[in-house]
Design a protein around this motif. Structure first.
Motif, mmCIF file in Angstrom:
data_model
loop_
_atom_site.group_PDB
_atom_site.id
_atom_site.type_symbol
_atom_site.label_atom_id
_atom_site.label_comp_id
_atom_site.label_asym_id
_atom_site.label_seq_id
_atom_site.Cartn_x
_atom_site.Cartn_y
_atom_site.Cartn_z
ATOM 1 N N GLU A 74 -67.380 16.994 -3.298
ATOM 2 C CA GLU A 74 -67.979 16.300 -2.144
ATOM 3 C C GLU A 74 -66.888 15.542 -1.400
ATOM 4 O OE1 GLU A 74 -71.633 13.192 -1.420
ATOM 5 O OE2 GLU A 74 -70.177 12.664 -2.952
ATOM 6 N N ILE A 75 -66.936 15.624 -0.079
ATOM 7 C CA ILE A 75 -65.994 14.864 0.739
ATOM 8 C C ILE A 75 -66.782 13.801 1.491
ATOM 9 C CG2 ILE A 75 -64.390 14.967 2.697
ATOM 10 C CD1 ILE A 75 -64.805 17.996 0.556
ATOM 11 N N GLY A 76 -66.443 12.536 1.265
ATOM 12 C CA GLY A 76 -67.151 11.428 1.900
ATOM 13 C C GLY A 76 -68.141 10.796 0.935
ATOM 14 N N THR A 119 -59.912 8.636 -4.714
ATOM 15 C CA THR A 119 -59.590 7.964 -3.456
ATOM 16 C C THR A 119 -58.492 8.763 -2.765
ATOM 17 O OG1 THR A 119 -60.092 5.835 -4.460
ATOM 18 C CG2 THR A 119 -58.862 5.789 -2.393
ATOM 19 N N GLY A 120 -58.773 9.226 -1.557
ATOM 20 C CA GLY A 120 -57.761 10.002 -0.837
ATOM 21 C C GLY A 120 -58.360 10.711 0.350
ATOM 22 N N ASP A 121 -57.545 11.543 0.982
ATOM 23 C CA ASP A 121 -58.000 12.288 2.151
ATOM 24 C C ASP A 121 -58.688 13.574 1.688
ATOM 25 O OD1 ASP A 121 -58.447 13.530 4.517
ATOM 26 O OD2 ASP A 121 -56.362 13.487 5.208
ATOM 27 N N PHE A 146 -72.518 13.570 11.610
ATOM 28 C CA PHE A 146 -71.898 12.634 10.659
ATOM 29 C C PHE A 146 -70.653 12.051 11.307
ATOM 30 C CE2 PHE A 146 -74.398 14.926 7.475
ATOM 31 C CZ PHE A 146 -74.789 13.887 6.646
ATOM 32 N N MET A 147 -70.193 10.916 10.785
ATOM 33 C CA MET A 147 -68.956 10.353 11.307
ATOM 34 C C MET A 147 -67.813 11.342 11.071
ATOM 35 S SD MET A 147 -68.199 7.457 8.376
ATOM 36 C CE MET A 147 -66.614 6.989 8.988
ATOM 37 N N GLN A 148 -66.881 11.343 12.033
ATOM 38 C CA GLN A 148 -65.756 12.275 11.953
ATOM 39 C C GLN A 148 -64.810 11.874 10.815
ATOM 40 O OE1 GLN A 148 -66.027 14.400 14.739
ATOM 41 N NE2 GLN A 148 -64.508 15.813 13.915
ATOM 42 N N GLN A 195 -61.694 0.699 -0.563
ATOM 43 C CA GLN A 195 -62.744 -0.292 -0.878
ATOM 44 C C GLN A 195 -64.106 0.379 -1.023
ATOM 45 O OE1 GLN A 195 -62.386 -3.247 2.198
ATOM 46 N NE2 GLN A 195 -61.064 -4.531 0.929
ATOM 47 N N VAL A 196 -64.363 1.308 -0.131
ATOM 48 C CA VAL A 196 -65.640 2.045 -0.193
ATOM 49 C C VAL A 196 -65.696 2.862 -1.490
ATOM 50 C CG1 VAL A 196 -67.042 3.811 0.949
ATOM 51 C CG2 VAL A 196 -65.876 2.090 2.321
ATOM 52 N N ALA A 197 -64.564 3.452 -1.846
ATOM 53 C CA ALA A 197 -64.511 4.268 -3.066
ATOM 54 C C ALA A 197 -64.780 3.410 -4.301
ATOM 55 C CB ALA A 197 -63.150 4.951 -3.169
#
Ligand SMILES: C[S@@+](CC[C@H](N)C(=O)[O-])C[C@H]1O[C@@H](n2cnc3c(N)ncnc32)[C@H](O)[C@@H]1O
Length: 186
Positions: free
Chosen positions: A25-27, A74-76, A147-149, A54-56
């Motif tokens: 899953e991404i995001g 945590t990453g891209d 969804f947000m980009q 922080q979100v992660a």
């Protein structure tokens, strides 16, 4: 295609998850969709990537509290997570301009990728592609989605538009497509 915009729940339903599947899953966001997939498949079968540290951390804590010690990275997410590949399913709950080839590389043959694609605000659709043995992936827009980009793609690129306008500035031709189409979401 559906006129109702996709939600994380309808996207997970569309994934067609069955026991034994592994998912990237991404995001991660709140960790809600991650928790739903952990519930379906087990915590060890779900890998989730969040770009914001922080979100992660918050999502990882929430997932632990819900009883899921899953793989929160945590990453891209645009580079995927090769370490746990191949995945049966890839789901992106942030939008991308095009499906990164890294996701295709990290998906098992016959596996599916579900992601919102689009290059400007609201001009987005839910794409579903299946990965083939020759390294390609094919599919179609299966619904409406917003969804947000993805973070690195969040700023629109104006240069491309200007270049295109300059290139065709002295030409004119009739369109075969009604401009009314631009009124439609996708
Ligand atoms: C709509 S939210 C995800 C919702 C989430 N699935 C849930 O159930 O709460 C989108 C998330 O994608 C994250 N994000 C944006 N770009 C990203 C990227 N390149 N890689 C990983 N995560 C990214 C954002 O930080 C945000 O938390």
């Amino acid at each position: 295609s559906s006129t109702v915009p996709a939600t994380v729940v309808s996207m997970i339903e569309a994934l067609g998850l069955t026991e034994g599947h592994t998912v990237l899953e991404i995001g991660t966001g709140t960790g809600y969709s991650t928790a739903l997939m952990c519930h379906c498949l087990g915590e060890d079968s779900v890998t989730t990537i969040e770009v914001d540290p922080q979100v992660a951390t918050r999502a990882d804590d929430a997932l632990e509290a819900a009883g899921y010690s899953t793989w929160t990275v945590t990453g891209d997410g645009l580079v995927g997570h090769p370490r746990r590949a191949p995945y049966d399913r890839v789901i992106a709950t942030c939008a991308v301009r095009r499906i990164p080839y890294t996701w295709i590389r990290q998906t098992r043959v016959g596996g599916r990728i579900l992601a919102t694609i689009g290059s400007w605000a609201y001009g987005t659709g839910l794409a579903e592609v299946t990965v083939h043995g020759d390294g390609t992936a094919r599919g179609r827009i299966v619904g409406r989605s917003s969804f947000m980009q993805a973070r690195s793609q969040a700023t629109p690129t104006h240069l491309g538009d200007l270049e295109a306008r300059a290139a065709y500035a002295d030409t004119e031709r009739a369109t075969r497509v009604s401009p009314g189409l631009l009124e439609e979401w996708m």
